[in-house]
Design an enzyme around this catalytic site. Structure first.
Site, PDB file in Angstrom:
ATOM      1  N   GLU A 146       0.828  -1.204   0.000  1.00 46.99           N
ATOM      2  CA  GLU A 146       0.000   0.000   0.000  1.00 46.99           C
ATOM      3  C   GLU A 146       0.859   1.250   0.000  1.00 46.99           C
ATOM      4  O   GLU A 146       1.781   1.375   0.810  1.00 46.99           O
ATOM      5  CB  GLU A 146      -0.910   0.026   1.238  1.00 46.99           C
ATOM      6  CG  GLU A 146      -1.783   1.270   1.319  1.00 46.99           C
ATOM      7  CD  GLU A 146      -2.500   1.409   2.650  1.00 46.99           C
ATOM      8  OE1 GLU A 146      -3.571   2.045   2.685  1.00 46.99           O
ATOM      9  OE2 GLU A 146      -1.979   0.899   3.675  1.00 46.99           O
ATOM     10  N   GLU A 243     -12.309   1.985   5.936  1.00 45.75           N
ATOM     11  CA  GLU A 243     -11.250   2.405   6.857  1.00 45.75           C
ATOM     12  C   GLU A 243     -11.333   3.914   7.048  1.00 45.75           C
ATOM     13  O   GLU A 243     -10.465   4.667   6.617  1.00 45.75           O
ATOM     14  CB  GLU A 243      -9.873   1.993   6.335  1.00 45.75           C
ATOM     15  CG  GLU A 243      -8.763   2.248   7.351  1.00 45.75           C
ATOM     16  CD  GLU A 243      -7.413   1.737   6.906  1.00 45.75           C
ATOM     17  OE1 GLU A 243      -7.178   0.525   7.015  1.00 45.75           O
ATOM     18  OE2 GLU A 243      -6.599   2.560   6.426  1.00 45.75           O
TER      19      GLU A 243
END
Length: 262
Positions: A146, A243
């Site tokens: 990520e 998230e």
């Protein structure tokens, strides 16, 4: 058109409750799957029981990270003098992911130490990801990389989807893929739909939050109906992790799911 599948990130959602109670709260709110960064405070059997009792699927966990304020607070993968600790963490992460039935293990990249160059850190990062990919082969767990934005994570080793994709290609695209977080991508890269479509073949997990305050979709600057339509029209058939930091009570703030993700 693919139906969007949303999972609850239990590090961020339902924080009104102790962690073990968040599983049932997520299920009651309509989620069928969850993710969270760190399972390591609990035994796998405890987490499996929480998942089973709530009827939930585990999607993703992270490799271990250090405490807030430490050099390893954002992961260890790019830190040259922490190789043994990194490897131990990957093995532990694979053990937990396998036990929980999680499809993905996010290998957190880390912040470049001040005393070394970005090139040195990146070389160590690629070598560490290659080693981790070898360990993951045959496990049924895919490793995820990520990119994180420079505002929230100054010095983070991966800064773009393009850079993450280059590492995937260099290492092993059968075992490694991209976790694209639209919040991070919007802050640093923008042009979300074109960027997503460019790398969709190596994207295996998505995460969402709305800049600039990282709250629920619809509270910030991203055009979510258009973005969700692009995802649903693409080849992506994975999960989308919620998230974000709820502006208020978690369940009350879930109205966006009906309004924006129809």
């Amino acid at each position: 058109m693919t139906r969007l599948r949303l999972d609850a990130n239990l590090k961020w959602l339902f924080t009104e409750l102790p962690f073990p109670q968040r599983f049932e709260a997520a299920a009651t709110a309509g989620f069928t799957a969850v993710e969270y960064a760190s399972p390591y405070e609990y035994e796998p059997r405890q987490l499996c029981a929480l998942l089973r009792n709530a009827g939930l699927e585990q999607i993703r966990i992270n490799t271990p990270m250090g405490p807030a304020g430490s050099p390893t607070r954002s992961g260890l993968a790019c830190i040259p003098d922490r190789v043994l600790e990194f490897r131990s963490g990957v093995l532990q992460g694979l053990e937990y992911a396998t036990a929980l039935g999680a499809k993905f293990l996010h290998v957190v990249g880390g912040v470049v130490p001040e005393e070394i160059s970005k090139d040195q850190a990146f070389a160590r990062y690629v070598a560490n990801i290659a080693w981790a990919a070898e360990q993951a082969q045959g496990s049924g767990v895919r490793l995820l990389l990520e990119a994180q934005n420079k505002r929230d994570a100054p010095g983070f080793i991966l800064s773009s989807q393009e850079q993450a994709a280059a590492v995937v290609e260099a290492v092993d695209d059968s075992t490694v893929g991209i976790l694209m977080d639209f919040y991070h991508a919007q802050v640093d890269e923008g042009d979300l739909i074109r960027t997503y479509e460019r790398f969709v073949d190596v994207i295996f997990h998505l995460q969402i939050a709305d800049p600039p305050t990282r709250n629920e979709p619809g509270t910030g600057e991203i055009g979510w109906p258009t973005l969700f339509k692009a995802i649903a029209s693409s080849s992506y058939n994975g999960w989308i992790g919620c998230e974000y930091r709820p502006k208020g009570e978690t369940t009350a703030g879930l109205t966006w799911m009906k309004e924006l993700a129809r």
